[in-house]
Design a protein around this motif. Structure first.
Motif, short mmCIF file in Angstrom:
data_model
loop_
_atom_site.label_atom_id
_atom_site.label_comp_id
_atom_site.label_asym_id
_atom_site.label_seq_id
_atom_site.Cartn_x
_atom_site.Cartn_y
_atom_site.Cartn_z
N MET A 1 0.85 -1.19 0.00
CA MET A 1 0.00 0.00 0.00
C MET A 1 0.88 1.24 0.00
SD MET A 1 -3.39 -0.77 2.33
CE MET A 1 -2.69 -0.50 3.90
N ASP A 2 0.46 2.22 -0.73
CA ASP A 2 1.20 3.47 -0.70
C ASP A 2 0.68 4.35 0.43
OD1 ASP A 2 -1.19 3.99 -1.89
OD2 ASP A 2 -0.41 5.22 -3.51
N MET A 3 1.32 5.48 0.61
CA MET A 3 1.04 6.34 1.77
C MET A 3 -0.39 6.86 1.77
SD MET A 3 2.61 7.17 4.38
CE MET A 3 2.56 8.29 5.72
N VAL A 4 -0.96 7.17 0.62
CA VAL A 4 -2.32 7.70 0.55
C VAL A 4 -3.32 6.66 1.04
CG1 VAL A 4 -4.09 8.56 -1.00
CG2 VAL A 4 -1.73 9.26 -1.32
N VAL A 6 -2.73 4.25 3.15
CA VAL A 6 -2.54 4.09 4.60
C VAL A 6 -3.25 5.21 5.35
CG1 VAL A 6 -0.83 4.13 6.44
CG2 VAL A 6 -0.37 2.83 4.37
N VAL A 7 -3.14 6.43 4.86
CA VAL A 7 -3.80 7.57 5.51
C VAL A 7 -5.31 7.41 5.45
CG1 VAL A 7 -4.19 10.05 5.37
CG2 VAL A 7 -1.87 9.15 5.16
N ILE A 8 -5.84 7.02 4.29
CA ILE A 8 -7.29 6.83 4.16
C ILE A 8 -7.76 5.72 5.09
CG2 ILE A 8 -9.10 6.05 2.58
CD1 ILE A 8 -7.58 7.54 0.36
N PHE A 9 -7.00 4.65 5.19
CA PHE A 9 -7.34 3.54 6.08
C PHE A 9 -7.36 3.99 7.53
CE2 PHE A 9 -6.13 -0.25 8.55
CZ PHE A 9 -7.12 -1.12 8.15
N ASP A 10 -6.34 4.74 7.95
CA ASP A 10 -6.27 5.23 9.33
C ASP A 10 -7.40 6.21 9.64
OD1 ASP A 10 -4.08 3.65 9.82
OD2 ASP A 10 -2.62 5.26 9.51
N VAL A 11 -7.68 7.12 8.72
CA VAL A 11 -8.77 8.08 8.93
C VAL A 11 -10.11 7.35 9.02
CG1 VAL A 11 -10.05 9.97 7.83
CG2 VAL A 11 -7.55 10.02 7.92
N GLY A 12 -10.28 6.30 8.22
CA GLY A 12 -11.50 5.52 8.30
C GLY A 12 -11.68 4.86 9.64
N TRP A 13 -10.61 4.29 10.19
CA TRP A 13 -10.72 3.66 11.50
C TRP A 13 -10.98 4.68 12.61
CZ3 TRP A 13 -11.96 -0.85 13.07
CH2 TRP A 13 -11.74 -1.95 12.26
#
Length: 49
Positions: A1-4, A6-13
């Motif tokens: 996974m690229d950084m974008v 990962v950020v979307i995944f973290d914001v979703g959680w």
């Protein structure tokens, strides 16, 4: 996974956790008296009868 991703995944959680806590808080506010009954209303009812 690229950084974008990962950020979307973290914001979703984070959003999911915050939304769950908000729903739980609203549920306790709305139904707290039914869920966590205290003995005070029972004592008041005994005094009235």
């Amino acid at each position: 996974m690229d950084m974008v991703q990962v950020v979307i995944f973290d914001v979703g959680w984070i959003f999911f956790a915050a939304w769950s806590m908000a729903l739980a808080a609203f549920g306790v506010i709305a139904f707290g008296r039914d869920i966590l009954r205290s003995e005070q209303p029972t004592a008041v009812m005994k005094e009235r009868s």
